[in-house]
Design a protein around this motif. Structure first.
Motif, PDB file in Angstrom:
ATOM      1  N   CYS A 269      32.281   4.461 -10.001  1.00  0.00           N
ATOM      2  CA  CYS A 269      32.500   5.599  -9.434  1.00  0.00           C
ATOM      3  C   CYS A 269      31.723   6.857  -8.792  1.00  0.00           C
ATOM      4  N   VAL A 270      30.334   7.217  -9.735  1.00  0.00           N
ATOM      5  CA  VAL A 270      29.533   7.832  -9.218  1.00  0.00           C
ATOM      6  C   VAL A 270      28.459   7.617  -8.657  1.00  0.00           C
ATOM      7  N   GLU A 271      28.553   6.573  -8.393  1.00  0.00           N
ATOM      8  CA  GLU A 271      27.584   5.903  -7.033  1.00  0.00           C
ATOM      9  C   GLU A 271      28.124   5.970  -6.163  1.00  0.00           C
ATOM     10  N   ARG A 272      29.514   5.854  -5.783  1.00  0.00           N
ATOM     11  CA  ARG A 272      30.295   6.172  -4.568  1.00  0.00           C
ATOM     12  C   ARG A 272      30.122   7.249  -4.393  1.00  0.00           C
ATOM     13  N   ILE A 273      30.628   8.227  -5.168  1.00  0.00           N
ATOM     14  CA  ILE A 273      30.219   9.277  -4.675  1.00  0.00           C
ATOM     15  C   ILE A 273      28.602   9.725  -4.425  1.00  0.00           C
ATOM     16  N   LEU A 274      27.704  10.054  -5.142  1.00  0.00           N
ATOM     17  CA  LEU A 274      26.858  10.280  -4.451  1.00  0.00           C
ATOM     18  C   LEU A 274      26.268   9.538  -3.656  1.00  0.00           C
ATOM     19  N   GLU A 275      26.969   7.593  -3.441  1.00  0.00           N
ATOM     20  CA  GLU A 275      26.388   7.359  -1.361  1.00  0.00           C
ATOM     21  C   GLU A 275      26.997   8.470  -0.600  1.00  0.00           C
ATOM     22  N   ALA A 276      28.445   8.748  -0.790  1.00  0.00           N
ATOM     23  CA  ALA A 276      29.023   9.694   0.245  1.00  0.00           C
ATOM     24  C   ALA A 276      28.009  11.408   0.052  1.00  0.00           C
ATOM     25  N   CYS A 277      27.391  11.152  -0.634  1.00  0.00           N
ATOM     26  CA  CYS A 277      26.804  12.531  -0.641  1.00  0.00           C
ATOM     27  C   CYS A 277      25.195  12.516  -0.105  1.00  0.00           C
ATOM     28  N   GLY A 278      24.796  11.410   0.540  1.00  0.00           N
ATOM     29  CA  GLY A 278      23.825  10.590   1.182  1.00  0.00           C
ATOM     30  C   GLY A 278      22.748  10.321   0.217  1.00  0.00           C
ATOM     31  N   PHE A 279      22.849  10.079  -0.967  1.00  0.00           N
ATOM     32  CA  PHE A 279      21.873   9.438  -2.475  1.00  0.00           C
ATOM     33  C   PHE A 279      22.326   7.976  -1.883  1.00  0.00           C
ATOM     34  N   HIS A 280      20.910   7.792  -2.367  1.00  0.00           N
ATOM     35  CA  HIS A 280      20.973   5.837  -2.534  1.00  0.00           C
ATOM     36  C   HIS A 280      21.079   6.243  -3.961  1.00  0.00           C
ATOM     37  N   PRO A 281      22.166   6.055  -4.752  1.00  0.00           N
ATOM     38  CA  PRO A 281      21.860   5.855  -5.988  1.00  0.00           C
ATOM     39  C   PRO A 281      21.937   4.567  -6.887  1.00  0.00           C
TER      40      PRO A 281
END
Length: 650
Positions: free
Chosen positions: A81-93
């Motif tokens: 879930c955290v990776e999905r949110i961070l990806e939405a924010c433009g990061f490569h988590p």
């Protein structure tokens, strides 16, 4: 050794600090160690965070941003879930999180991200040091700070992320209409707060939401419309569950970055825009329990859509045409009367729940094209009268749920891949083909199967169904059956006329399994299990006890409606449990019981032998001219006489 001692000294003896420092120095040469440790000289060792911050300072810019998001917002959350949110924010988590783990800044436990209290506090301190005023900081998580910024309009363009923790101590939450006006760089907003209609009145509407938002999650969004100028062109994921929204947008917006839209439980929502035009790259659409929604535009041109959730949309009577990219589709509890013609193109679909679609009258023959379909749920489809003959071609189907299909009259041939057939309370069912049970024999049996026809009082094929199940038992296939019936089948070798126990003499040579039968009556039925306890008594009188158990797992409809059996039912099952240290011939005492509220009326057991067994052995087993107890006693007497003669001869 000297450098190691220096590192321990600089860590102040704190195990966490030493672990973080060690992770930072790992892989460096001696000169690099000396350089890094030199940086620590002269610093206050009273502040352990000075040591902890060494690993943080060695991160790349985006890695630092990801660590700060995790430390401030996501400790204890699921990694995916955290990776999905961070990806939405433009990061490569994914890579960044791996590096954070390697540097001991975070850890993973049971798929959740964990951050030590000291490290989490270090991250928050970094944010607090950005600005004395909360509105000038990049991240807001504390309720008092968020409330201050929202009510005083002191937010600035420095604010990048706001997360209102639902477990915070909150008296009330009242954002002003212009609360977000100055936060033009806000990329993530998460508001999980339910009581918007509590102690204070809300403003008529928000006047502004930042267009830079990439991830927006707002449970119980309290307004009926978005701000009139809200066009979040950068939005990647929108999650507005249980909201008061009546519509999303007018349809003129272009949200090319939006990939996930979740409006779960937005019961006032009456329409959605033309999504192929508005959000052409949408991958996930969740409209579950949008009870006022009556129509959904065609989704066929959403070429990237993989998930569609429409369960609970009770006023939706027409399922839109769908793209072939769909992998998950749920239509439970909708008012649809038929499936769209495009259903046959959903070749990646593996699960199709249609439970509670009370207006559904038929299943299209094109369902045969669903080559990946494993589960088909049609429970409580009370107007469904038949299944298409083509269902036999659904070659990977393993589970078919027809519970409560009260108008269903016949079952056609089913695919041999089927493992579970649930047809409880199909009160009009007359014909049911079970030929699929025997079709696997040529290839060998590998999986158990379960058939449930409880409360199917009109089933005319009952005798054939029972015979097919017993035939599979004779072939060594594990098949369980529950069906209306008050008599033990004639083919059962050992059976009684009344009661829950029986006894007989048995030859164990070449025995591979037992087929069990219990005739029972029950008052309530959620999950029913039966056990046959068998005592094998050898010639010396020693008992070898084994339990042979069987469970019937009912579907959701049964759990909710507490189906009651209004007549006697039969349960058949096979068990091939291995047992040792038992003589080739023995006496058997068997008793059936259940831990639930059930009365076992009659019972039967049939031994199953391998093909190595001779006809003479079979003939000997069939000779039952003497009562079993009498034969056992006579054999004991003969054994005693033989031992006495041998003793006297000595």
């Amino acid at each position: 050794m000297k450098l190691s001692q220096e590192a321990i000294t600089y860590a102040g003896g704190n195990p966490l600090a030493l672990k973080v420092l060690g992770s930072h120095l790992f892989g460096m040469g001696i000169e690099e160690w000396e350089g890094e440790l030199e940086k620590l000289k002269g610093q206050s060792l009273k502040k352990i965070q000075d040591v902890l911050k060494i690993s943080y300072d060695g991160l790349e810019r985006d890695e630092k941003e990801i660590f700060l998001d995790i430390a401030c917002f996501f400790e204890g959350k699921r990694r995916d879930c955290v990776e999905r949110i961070l990806e939405a924010c433009g990061f490569h988590p994914k890579g960044a999180i791996h590096r954070l783990i390697k540097k001991s800044l975070i850890s993973i436990s049971h798929e959740c991200i964990e951050v030590h209290d000291l490290l989490r506090q270090m991250g928050k301190d970094i944010i607090i040091e950005e600005c004395k005023q909360p509105g000038g900081r990049s991240r807001l998580w504390n309720y008092e700070d968020i409330d201050h910024v929202f009510t005083t309009n002191t937010g600035t363009e420095s604010v990048e992320a706001i997360v209102l923790d639902p477990y915070s101590t909150i008296d009330y939450f009242k954002p002003s209409p212009t609360a977000f006006t100055k936060m033009c760089k806000l990329r993530m907003l998460i508001v999980n707060y339910e009581d918007f209609e509590g102690q204070v009145p809300l403003p008529n509407n928000l006047e502004f939401l930042p267009q830079e938002l990439r991830y927006l999650e707002w449970d119980y969004y309290p307004w009926t419309f978005w701000p009139s100028n809200f066009c979040p062109k950068n939005l990647v994921e929108l999650q507005i569950s249980s909201s008061k929204l009546r519509q999303l947008w007018n349809g003129d917006e272009h949200l090319e970055n939006l990939i996930s839209l979740d409006l779960f439980g937005s019961e006032d929502l009456i329409r959605i825009p033309d999504l192929p035009k508005t959000a052409p790259n949408l991958e996930v659409l969740k409209l579950s329990y949008c009870r006022s929604l009556t129509e959904i535009p065609s989704l066929q041109n959403l070429s990237k859509l993989t998930q569609l959730w429409l369960n609970g949309c009770c006023e939706v009577t027409y399922c839109p045409e769908l793209p072939c990219s769909i992998k998950f589709l749920t239509l439970e509890g909708t008012g649809i009367e038929q499936l769209p013609s495009s259903i046959e193109h959903l070749t990646q679909l593996d699960h199709l729940p249609l439970e509670g679609c009370k207006r559904l009258v038929s299943i299209p023959s094109g369902i045969s094209e669903l080559k990946c379909l494993i589960t088909l749920v049609l429970g409580e489809c009370s107007n469904l009268t038949s299944l298409p003959e083509s269902i036999k071609q659904v070659s990977k189907l393993e589970s078919l749920d027809l519970n409560g299909c009260e108008r269903l009259k016949r079952l056609p041939d089913l695919p041999s891949s089927l493992k579970t057939l649930s047809a409880s309370k199909c009160t009009s069912l007359k014909s049911a083909s079970t030929s699929f049970l025997l079709e696997d024999h040529a290839r060998g049996f590998f999986n158990s199967k379960l058939l449930q026809f409880d409360n199917c009082f009109t089933l005319e094929d009952k005798k054939k169904v029972i015979e097919d199940v017993i035939e599979t038992h004779l072939l060594g296939q594990d098949v369980g059956l529950c069906v209306v019936g008050g008599e033990v089948p004639e083919r059962m070798r050992y059976k009684n006329k009344i009661g829950s126990s029986l006894s007989f003499e048995l030859d164990l040579r070449h025995l591979i399994a037992f087929s069990f039968c219990a005739i029972f009556h029950i008052q309530d039925y959620v999950q029913q299990s039966f056990t046959c306890r068998v005592d094998f008594i050898d010639e010396s009188g020693h008992r070898h006890r084994y339990d042979f158990s069987h469970s019937l797992f009912l579907t959701t409809i049964d759990l909710y409606h507490q189906i009651c059996f209004s007549s006697e039912h039969m349960s058949l099952w096979l068990d091939n449990k291995k047992f040792e240290s038992v003589d080739e011939k023995c006496f058997v005492e068997a008793s059936f019981y259940s831990k639930e509220r059930v009365e076992i009326i009659k019972c039967g057991i049939h031994p199953i032998y391998s093909r190595k067994r001779s006809r003479n052995e079979e003939h000997q087993d069939d000779e039952e001219h003497q009562p079993a107890f009498q034969r056992l006693e006579e054999e004991k007497d003969n054994n005693i006489k033989r031992r006495r003669i041998n003793y006297e001869e000595k």
